[in-house]
Structure formats: C-alpha cells, structure tokens
Design an enzyme around this catalytic site. Structure first.
Site, PDB file in Angstrom:
ATOM      1  N   ASP A  46       4.767   5.773  -3.723  1.00 41.20           N
ATOM      2  CA  ASP A  46       4.415   5.893  -5.135  1.00 41.20           C
ATOM      3  C   ASP A  46       3.557   7.138  -5.350  1.00 41.20           C
ATOM      4  OD1 ASP A  46       4.108   4.215  -7.887  1.00 41.20           O
ATOM      5  OD2 ASP A  46       2.223   5.228  -7.432  1.00 41.20           O
ATOM      6  N   TYR A  51      -0.866  13.643  -9.733  1.00 39.43           N
ATOM      7  CA  TYR A  51      -1.528  13.619  -8.423  1.00 39.43           C
ATOM      8  C   TYR A  51      -1.432  14.982  -7.738  1.00 39.43           C
ATOM      9  CZ  TYR A  51      -0.936   8.505  -8.921  1.00 39.43           C
ATOM     10  OH  TYR A  51      -0.925   7.210  -9.356  1.00 39.43           O
ATOM     11  N   LYS A  76       5.680   9.692 -11.789  1.00 37.43           N
ATOM     12  CA  LYS A  76       5.256   9.367 -13.154  1.00 37.43           C
ATOM     13  C   LYS A  76       5.062  10.648 -13.951  1.00 37.43           C
ATOM     14  CE  LYS A  76       2.474   5.825 -10.907  1.00 37.43           C
ATOM     15  NZ  LYS A  76       2.222   6.576  -9.664  1.00 37.43           N
ATOM     16  N   HIS A 109       3.233   7.537 -17.473  1.00 36.97           N
ATOM     17  CA  HIS A 109       2.006   7.221 -16.747  1.00 36.97           C
ATOM     18  C   HIS A 109       0.997   6.456 -17.607  1.00 36.97           C
ATOM     19  CE1 HIS A 109      -0.444   8.878 -13.094  1.00 36.97           C
ATOM     20  NE2 HIS A 109      -0.816   7.653 -13.403  1.00 36.97           N
ATOM     21  N   LYS A 232      -3.373   2.301  -0.587  1.00 40.63           N
ATOM     22  CA  LYS A 232      -3.492   3.670  -0.083  1.00 40.63           C
ATOM     23  C   LYS A 232      -4.480   3.697   1.074  1.00 40.63           C
ATOM     24  CE  LYS A 232      -6.292   6.654  -2.005  1.00 40.63           C
ATOM     25  NZ  LYS A 232      -7.114   7.188  -0.883  1.00 40.63           N
ATOM     26  N   SER A 233      -4.146   4.418   2.121  1.00 45.55           N
ATOM     27  CA  SER A 233      -5.076   4.634   3.216  1.00 45.55           C
ATOM     28  C   SER A 233      -4.691   5.916   3.931  1.00 45.55           C
ATOM     29  CB  SER A 233      -5.053   3.468   4.202  1.00 45.55           C
ATOM     30  OG  SER A 233      -5.912   3.736   5.289  1.00 45.55           O
ATOM     31  N   ARG A 238      -5.338   1.460   9.366  1.00 51.95           N
ATOM     32  CA  ARG A 238      -5.405   0.741   8.087  1.00 51.95           C
ATOM     33  C   ARG A 238      -4.024   0.576   7.479  1.00 51.95           C
ATOM     34  NH1 ARG A 238      -9.789   0.125   4.965  1.00 51.95           N
ATOM     35  NH2 ARG A 238     -10.802  -0.033   6.996  1.00 51.95           N
ATOM     36  N   ASN A 242      -2.510  -2.998   6.489  1.00 56.32           N
ATOM     37  CA  ASN A 242      -1.998  -3.305   5.153  1.00 56.32           C
ATOM     38  C   ASN A 242      -0.528  -3.716   5.176  1.00 56.32           C
ATOM     39  OD1 ASN A 242      -4.493  -2.643   4.077  1.00 56.32           O
ATOM     40  ND2 ASN A 242      -3.889  -0.583   3.468  1.00 56.32           N
TER      41      ASN A 242
END
Length: 279
Positions: A46, A51, A76, A109, A232-233, A238, A242
C-alpha cells in the site's frame, strides 16, 4: 510460509487481507523495505502519490522476481490533483513511477470537503480510469458515510474499499457496518494507533495468555473483524512478527475486550475538516 486470506471485492477482484504499508518510509529506503517484505511473504503493498515513494515500490517488485500478477499494489491520488484532468494525469504518473502497466487499486486519498473541487468530480475521473482497464478496482480513503452517500446518488461505480483509521482506540464500528452494508471492504490504516495501544494492559494481558506480542493481538483483532490491514515496519523481525497472524485466534471475549477499548480517539486528521494540499 503462512497463507494470507483474501477478501473478494464487490467487482470480484481478490485482495490479500494482510499487506505492507509504506507510509513515512523514506523514498531512498522504500525499495529495500518492500524487497524485505516480499521476501517475508507479503503480496500486498500500500503506497500513495503523497508518500513520494512509488518508484521504490515499483523497483522492489521488479527486482523481486515475483510475477507482477502475484503482487497486489494500491496507490492513492495526491490531494492536489482532484480536478478531472489533473486526476487522469496523476494516475498516468503513478503508473510511470511504479513502472507498471496497470494498478490493482487506486483510491481518492481524502475527500477534502473545503477545497474548490467536489470529490464527486474526482470520483468520476476514477470511474473513467477504471473503465479504461488500467486499474482493477477503485475506492476511497478517509470517507465518512455522508461522503459515500453522495457518491451512491451521483455516480455509477460503487467504491470497492474505504480505507480509514481503525484501531482499538478508534473502533469505527458504525462506519465499518455502513461499508459492509454497501459491499465496501474496510481497510484499516494506523492499525496499532502508531504504537499507542501496545502498552494497554488489557491487550498485554491477552498477549501474555496467548504467548503473542501486543501487536500480533491487535492485528489479529483486525483480521477477525474482516478488515484489510497493512502494518508498517522497517525491520525484518517486526515484518515477520506482523505476518504471523494466521496460526492463532482470539476468542469472543478477547474480541469484545479490544473493541471495548474504543475511545473515539484519532491519531490522524478528521476527514470532515482536513483540507491539506501539498505545496
């Protein structure tokens, strides 16, 4: 490797329920982060124009050796491109930056209620893009029920998803139910409230009993509620943590405990007042 469940969107497209988010991942770090996520097993990424890291996402997918059709990618629309012609050009730019021939999902968005462009015009531009076949599904992000009702009344294509802030401190049950009633899949951003819920004693207690981390407990809560979630990581450890959500379950009491933590507390902006346009 665990198999991630998929959810069928209202047009028949399958979306993996667990994805990897790249919000706030620096552009120069994005390709490596997404490459690691793909190695761990994520097949849903995503991103967003705002971003600034679409190129890194595309680079990681290209160098992964994984067939493009096996990776579900969402982007987005930049808030500055809500006019029809701007939206069409922005989509073209997203494809160019990603290096893709098509996108799996493209979202508005934010609804931006205070700007001089109606989001209905913007949605009609996304309908054109969808009709052209270069995106498999279209949807919205941060839309409230009243925004969606206008789209239902004034446009042709129903959004496939509504990506909204959801976590135990903002359970969003009313809006999630509205989405479900209208065959719109809810996607949860900020799923652990930027870490704020991880120190909650009720969540910690469930994690201790199950031998799971607080983050795993919260993400499993999202999964069992039927939402799409993309934590997110930046660390492989991690990311793996997740991803390990599909070999345990929360019982009815655990689910009620997490939902009962709702405080109607946002970590991000209110969609009814947020009108940010990038400079």
């Amino acid at each position: 490797m665990a198999s991630v469940p998929t959810i069928t969107l209202n047009n028949g497209v399958e979306i993996p329920q667990l994805g990897f988010g790249v919000y706030q991942v620096p552009p120069q770090d994005t390709a490596d982060a997404v490459s690691t996520a793909l190695e761990v097993g994520y097949r849903h990424i995503d991103t967003a124009e705002m971003y600034g890291n679409e190129k890194g996402v595309g680079e990681a997918v290209a160098r992964s050796g994984i067939d493009r059709s096996e990776v579900f990618v969402t982007s987005k629309l930049n808030n500055g491109f809500h006019r029809r012609d701007d939206a069409l050009r922005a989509f073209d730019q997203s494809l160019a930056d990603l290096g893709f021939e098509y996108l799996d999902l493209f979202l508005i968005h934010w609804p931006l209620p205070g700007i001089d462009v109606d989001y209905v015009e913007t949605w009609k531009a996304l309908e054109e893009i969808y009709a052209g076949g270069r995106v498999k599904a279209i949807g919205v992000s941060n839309f409230q029920a009243h925004h969606l009702r206008r789209l239902f009344a004034e446009t042709e294509v129903r959004p496939a998803v509504n990506q909204i802030e959801v976590h135990p401190y903002l359970a969003q049950d009313e809006l999630r139910a509205f989405d479900a009633d209208h065959e719109i899949v809810t996607e949860a951003w900020s799923p652990i409230a930027q870490g704020k819920v991880l120190d909650d004693p009720a969540i910690a207690a469930i994690g201790e009993r199950l031998g799971r981390t607080p983050a795993q407990v919260v993400l499993r809560w999202h999964v069992q509620r039927g939402d799409v979630v993309f934590p997110k990581s930046s660390s492989r450890e991690r990311m793996q943590e997740n991803f390990a959500l599909f070999d345990f379950e929360l019982d009815t009491g655990d689910m009620a405990t997490l939902t009962g933590l709702d405080r109607a507390q946002r970590t991000g902006p209110d969609p009814d007042t947020f009108n940010y346009i990038p400079g």
